[in-house]
Design a protein around this motif. Structure first.
Motif, PDB file in Angstrom:
ATOM      1  N   GLU A 188      54.273 -17.482 -34.510  1.00  0.00           N
ATOM      2  CA  GLU A 188      53.951 -18.030 -35.885  1.00  0.00           C
ATOM      3  C   GLU A 188      52.903 -18.293 -34.705  1.00  0.00           C
ATOM      4  OE1 GLU A 188      53.897 -21.546 -38.624  1.00  0.00           O
ATOM      5  OE2 GLU A 188      55.715 -20.795 -37.439  1.00  0.00           O
ATOM      6  N   TRP A 189      52.728 -18.969 -34.197  1.00  0.00           N
ATOM      7  CA  TRP A 189      51.666 -19.950 -33.124  1.00  0.00           C
ATOM      8  C   TRP A 189      50.607 -18.885 -32.938  1.00  0.00           C
ATOM      9  CZ3 TRP A 189      50.388 -24.827 -31.991  1.00  0.00           C
ATOM     10  CH2 TRP A 189      48.587 -25.460 -30.883  1.00  0.00           C
ATOM     11  N   GLU A 190      51.393 -17.886 -32.524  1.00  0.00           N
ATOM     12  CA  GLU A 190      50.398 -16.668 -31.010  1.00  0.00           C
ATOM     13  C   GLU A 190      49.391 -15.800 -32.970  1.00  0.00           C
ATOM     14  OE1 GLU A 190      51.058 -13.297 -27.835  1.00  0.00           O
ATOM     15  OE2 GLU A 190      52.151 -13.823 -29.494  1.00  0.00           O
ATOM     16  N   ALA A 191      50.261 -15.364 -33.715  1.00  0.00           N
ATOM     17  CA  ALA A 191      49.400 -15.240 -34.474  1.00  0.00           C
ATOM     18  C   ALA A 191      47.996 -16.040 -35.183  1.00  0.00           C
ATOM     19  CB  ALA A 191      50.114 -14.841 -35.781  1.00  0.00           C
ATOM     20  N   ALA A 192      48.788 -17.184 -35.102  1.00  0.00           N
ATOM     21  CA  ALA A 192      47.128 -17.765 -35.263  1.00  0.00           C
ATOM     22  C   ALA A 192      45.898 -17.875 -34.706  1.00  0.00           C
ATOM     23  CB  ALA A 192      47.891 -19.308 -36.053  1.00  0.00           C
ATOM     24  N   ALA A 193      46.844 -17.627 -33.067  1.00  0.00           N
ATOM     25  CA  ALA A 193      45.954 -17.826 -31.707  1.00  0.00           C
ATOM     26  C   ALA A 193      44.964 -16.692 -31.727  1.00  0.00           C
ATOM     27  CB  ALA A 193      46.398 -17.774 -30.729  1.00  0.00           C
ATOM     28  N   ARG A 194      45.496 -15.782 -32.140  1.00  0.00           N
ATOM     29  CA  ARG A 194      44.835 -14.517 -32.114  1.00  0.00           C
ATOM     30  C   ARG A 194      43.787 -14.564 -33.277  1.00  0.00           C
ATOM     31  NH1 ARG A 194      46.003 -11.644 -28.031  1.00  0.00           N
ATOM     32  NH2 ARG A 194      48.241 -11.379 -26.763  1.00  0.00           N
ATOM     33  N   VAL A 195      43.789 -14.814 -34.317  1.00  0.00           N
ATOM     34  CA  VAL A 195      42.374 -14.528 -34.889  1.00  0.00           C
ATOM     35  C   VAL A 195      41.728 -15.917 -35.165  1.00  0.00           C
ATOM     36  CG1 VAL A 195      44.060 -12.997 -36.826  1.00  0.00           C
ATOM     37  CG2 VAL A 195      43.991 -16.350 -37.085  1.00  0.00           C
ATOM     38  N   GLU A 196      41.737 -17.345 -34.108  1.00  0.00           N
ATOM     39  CA  GLU A 196      41.271 -17.738 -34.807  1.00  0.00           C
ATOM     40  C   GLU A 196      39.104 -17.593 -34.216  1.00  0.00           C
ATOM     41  OE1 GLU A 196      43.333 -22.426 -33.191  1.00  0.00           O
ATOM     42  OE2 GLU A 196      42.884 -20.874 -31.456  1.00  0.00           O
ATOM     43  N   PRO A 197      38.329 -18.198 -34.994  1.00  0.00           N
ATOM     44  CA  PRO A 197      37.001 -17.744 -34.457  1.00  0.00           C
ATOM     45  C   PRO A 197      36.902 -18.363 -33.560  1.00  0.00           C
ATOM     46  CG  PRO A 197      36.891 -19.200 -36.407  1.00  0.00           C
ATOM     47  CD  PRO A 197      39.163 -19.029 -35.728  1.00  0.00           C
ATOM     48  N   MET A 198      37.094 -19.265 -33.322  1.00  0.00           N
ATOM     49  CA  MET A 198      36.887 -20.504 -32.085  1.00  0.00           C
ATOM     50  C   MET A 198      36.749 -19.550 -30.380  1.00  0.00           C
ATOM     51  SD  MET A 198      37.728 -21.881 -34.014  1.00  0.00           S
ATOM     52  CE  MET A 198      38.930 -23.077 -33.960  1.00  0.00           C
ATOM     53  N   VAL A 199      35.659 -19.593 -30.078  1.00  0.00           N
ATOM     54  CA  VAL A 199      35.631 -19.330 -28.281  1.00  0.00           C
ATOM     55  C   VAL A 199      34.889 -20.799 -27.468  1.00  0.00           C
ATOM     56  CG1 VAL A 199      34.770 -17.964 -26.636  1.00  0.00           C
ATOM     57  CG2 VAL A 199      34.595 -16.580 -29.156  1.00  0.00           C
ATOM     58  N   LEU A 255      50.563 -26.849 -27.633  1.00  0.00           N
ATOM     59  CA  LEU A 255      51.959 -26.067 -28.117  1.00  0.00           C
ATOM     60  C   LEU A 255      52.714 -26.867 -28.129  1.00  0.00           C
ATOM     61  CD1 LEU A 255      52.807 -23.025 -28.537  1.00  0.00           C
ATOM     62  CD2 LEU A 255      52.139 -22.503 -25.962  1.00  0.00           C
ATOM     63  N   ARG A 256      52.773 -27.233 -26.612  1.00  0.00           N
ATOM     64  CA  ARG A 256      54.305 -28.073 -26.361  1.00  0.00           C
ATOM     65  C   ARG A 256      55.290 -28.978 -27.825  1.00  0.00           C
ATOM     66  NH1 ARG A 256      51.387 -30.930 -20.657  1.00  0.00           N
ATOM     67  NH2 ARG A 256      52.410 -28.651 -19.577  1.00  0.00           N
ATOM     68  N   PRO A 257      54.693 -30.158 -28.337  1.00  0.00           N
ATOM     69  CA  PRO A 257      55.290 -30.550 -29.412  1.00  0.00           C
ATOM     70  C   PRO A 257      55.642 -29.512 -30.769  1.00  0.00           C
ATOM     71  CG  PRO A 257      52.878 -31.792 -29.606  1.00  0.00           C
ATOM     72  CD  PRO A 257      53.749 -30.725 -27.854  1.00  0.00           C
ATOM     73  N   TRP A 258      54.640 -28.999 -31.096  1.00  0.00           N
ATOM     74  CA  TRP A 258      54.241 -28.224 -32.101  1.00  0.00           C
ATOM     75  C   TRP A 258      55.826 -27.026 -32.046  1.00  0.00           C
ATOM     76  CZ3 TRP A 258      54.419 -23.373 -33.916  1.00  0.00           C
ATOM     77  CH2 TRP A 258      53.849 -23.181 -35.200  1.00  0.00           C
ATOM     78  N   VAL A 259      55.506 -26.280 -30.829  1.00  0.00           N
ATOM     79  CA  VAL A 259      56.683 -25.269 -30.870  1.00  0.00           C
ATOM     80  C   VAL A 259      57.579 -25.717 -30.908  1.00  0.00           C
ATOM     81  CG1 VAL A 259      56.729 -24.947 -28.114  1.00  0.00           C
ATOM     82  CG2 VAL A 259      57.388 -22.706 -29.665  1.00  0.00           C
ATOM     83  N   ALA A 260      58.151 -26.937 -30.483  1.00  0.00           N
ATOM     84  CA  ALA A 260      59.670 -27.865 -30.186  1.00  0.00           C
ATOM     85  C   ALA A 260      60.305 -28.527 -32.285  1.00  0.00           C
ATOM     86  CB  ALA A 260      59.520 -29.586 -29.471  1.00  0.00           C
ATOM     87  N   MET A 261      58.978 -28.790 -33.352  1.00  0.00           N
ATOM     88  CA  MET A 261      59.315 -29.448 -34.090  1.00  0.00           C
ATOM     89  C   MET A 261      59.058 -27.973 -34.541  1.00  0.00           C
ATOM     90  SD  MET A 261      56.734 -32.340 -34.355  1.00  0.00           S
ATOM     91  CE  MET A 261      56.319 -33.020 -35.988  1.00  0.00           C
ATOM     92  N   ARG A 262      58.354 -27.052 -34.782  1.00  0.00           N
ATOM     93  CA  ARG A 262      58.239 -25.827 -35.618  1.00  0.00           C
ATOM     94  C   ARG A 262      60.355 -25.375 -34.828  1.00  0.00           C
ATOM     95  NH1 ARG A 262      55.925 -25.779 -39.376  1.00  0.00           N
ATOM     96  NH2 ARG A 262      54.031 -24.189 -39.365  1.00  0.00           N
ATOM     97  N   HIS A 263      60.365 -25.057 -34.081  1.00  0.00           N
ATOM     98  CA  HIS A 263      61.339 -24.735 -34.046  1.00  0.00           C
ATOM     99  C   HIS A 263      63.178 -25.313 -34.372  1.00  0.00           C
ATOM    100  CE1 HIS A 263      65.287 -22.199 -31.421  1.00  0.00           C
ATOM    101  NE2 HIS A 263      65.612 -23.270 -30.938  1.00  0.00           N
ATOM    102  N   ALA A 264      62.462 -26.514 -34.277  1.00  0.00           N
ATOM    103  CA  ALA A 264      63.565 -27.858 -34.556  1.00  0.00           C
ATOM    104  C   ALA A 264      63.756 -27.751 -36.249  1.00  0.00           C
ATOM    105  CB  ALA A 264      62.942 -29.480 -34.201  1.00  0.00           C
ATOM    106  N   GLY A 265      62.713 -26.713 -36.848  1.00  0.00           N
ATOM    107  CA  GLY A 265      62.674 -27.021 -38.257  1.00  0.00           C
ATOM    108  C   GLY A 265      62.673 -28.196 -38.516  1.00  0.00           C
ATOM    109  N   LEU A 266      61.654 -29.441 -38.137  1.00  0.00           N
ATOM    110  CA  LEU A 266      61.446 -30.495 -38.958  1.00  0.00           C
ATOM    111  C   LEU A 266      60.274 -30.240 -39.982  1.00  0.00           C
ATOM    112  CD1 LEU A 266      60.877 -32.533 -35.475  1.00  0.00           C
ATOM    113  CD2 LEU A 266      63.151 -32.463 -37.385  1.00  0.00           C
ATOM    114  N   ALA A 267      59.612 -30.676 -40.618  1.00  0.00           N
ATOM    115  CA  ALA A 267      58.918 -31.209 -41.709  1.00  0.00           C
ATOM    116  C   ALA A 267      57.834 -31.978 -41.114  1.00  0.00           C
ATOM    117  CB  ALA A 267      59.200 -31.742 -42.907  1.00  0.00           C
ATOM    118  N   PHE A 268      56.516 -31.120 -41.076  1.00  0.00           N
ATOM    119  CA  PHE A 268      55.183 -31.883 -40.248  1.00  0.00           C
ATOM    120  C   PHE A 268      53.996 -30.995 -40.675  1.00  0.00           C
ATOM    121  CE2 PHE A 268      55.960 -28.591 -37.329  1.00  0.00           C
ATOM    122  CZ  PHE A 268      54.775 -28.528 -36.619  1.00  0.00           C
TER     123      PHE A 268
END
Length: 215
Positions: free
Chosen positions: A198-209, A15-28
């Motif tokens: 955005e991250w949380e919405a994806a987390a809530r629909v993941e099928p893995m437990v 979550l850490r680098p993902w949220v920083a990159m997405r918030h900063a608008g970096l393309a990845f």
């Protein structure tokens, strides 16, 4: 750039680098490898020498470990100001980020990240976990008081320090952990970020437990 991550519901380090990159608008590009499944470690080892996530691939360079990735992004994109410009604020931000990176093992183990968890189901805290919670609350309160007057985040504007504490914000929310008014406002600001949602919405629909994280 490509960011290799684990399950969004459970992988706090990812979550850490993902949220920083997405918030900063970096393309990845992101590549999610479900954790603790047959072949998972082998898949991650194709990118990361430790076999762990997150891992950032930038051309012929690989950077692993969340704090190292955040430092690299700060160096590569100085205009994004992922660390504060002010020397004292930056020193403080690095100190609390390093404390987060290296510490709080009782809280991590007792309250694993699980964004789908119902916060109305409280979990009794051991003295060691309560001490971790109190220390984090104190960090947030002190940092906001000293450096956060110009914005809603720890150092005012969003920074790498907020990215480092993002998984703990999730834990405070999903376990209903006690927090001061200042910390509650900070938690609300983090969870209102579009990148967070955005991250949380994806987390809530993941099928893995992952049974070990369903405490």
């Amino acid at each position: 750039m490509k960011l290799i991550i684990g399950n969004k519901n459970y992988s706090s380090w990812s979550l850490r680098p993902w949220v920083a990159m997405r918030h900063a608008g970096l393309a990845f590009e992101e590549e999610m490898v479900p954790l603790y499944q047959p072949g998972s470690r082998e898949k991650v080892l194709k990118f990361s020498p430790t076999g762990t996530v997150p891992c950032l691939v930038d051309g012929d360079l690989t950077v692993w470990e969340s704090l190292a990735i955040l430092d690299y992004l700060s160096d590569k994109f100085p205009e994004k100001k992922l660390w504060p410009d002010d020397l004292k604020a930056r020193g403080h931000a690095r100190a609390i980020s390093s404390e987060m990176h290296a510490g709080f093992a009782p809280l991590r183990q007792h309250c694993p990240m699980n964004m789908r968890r119902d916060p109305k189901k409280p979990r009794e805290l051991t003295p060691e976990v309560k001490a971790n919670v109190d220390r984090i609350d104190a960090i947030w309160t002190e940092t906001r008081s000293r450096f956060g007057k110009d914005g809603a985040f720890l150092l005012g504007a969003f920074s790498n320090a907020d990215a480092m504490y993002a998984p703990v914000v999730s834990r405070f929310a999903s376990y209903g952990l006690p927090a001061s008014a200042a910390s509650q406002a900070y938690i609300a600001a983090m969870m209102a970020l579009p990148a967070w949602k955005e991250w949380e919405a994806a987390a809530r629909v993941e099928p893995m437990v992952m049974a070990g994280n369903e405490v």
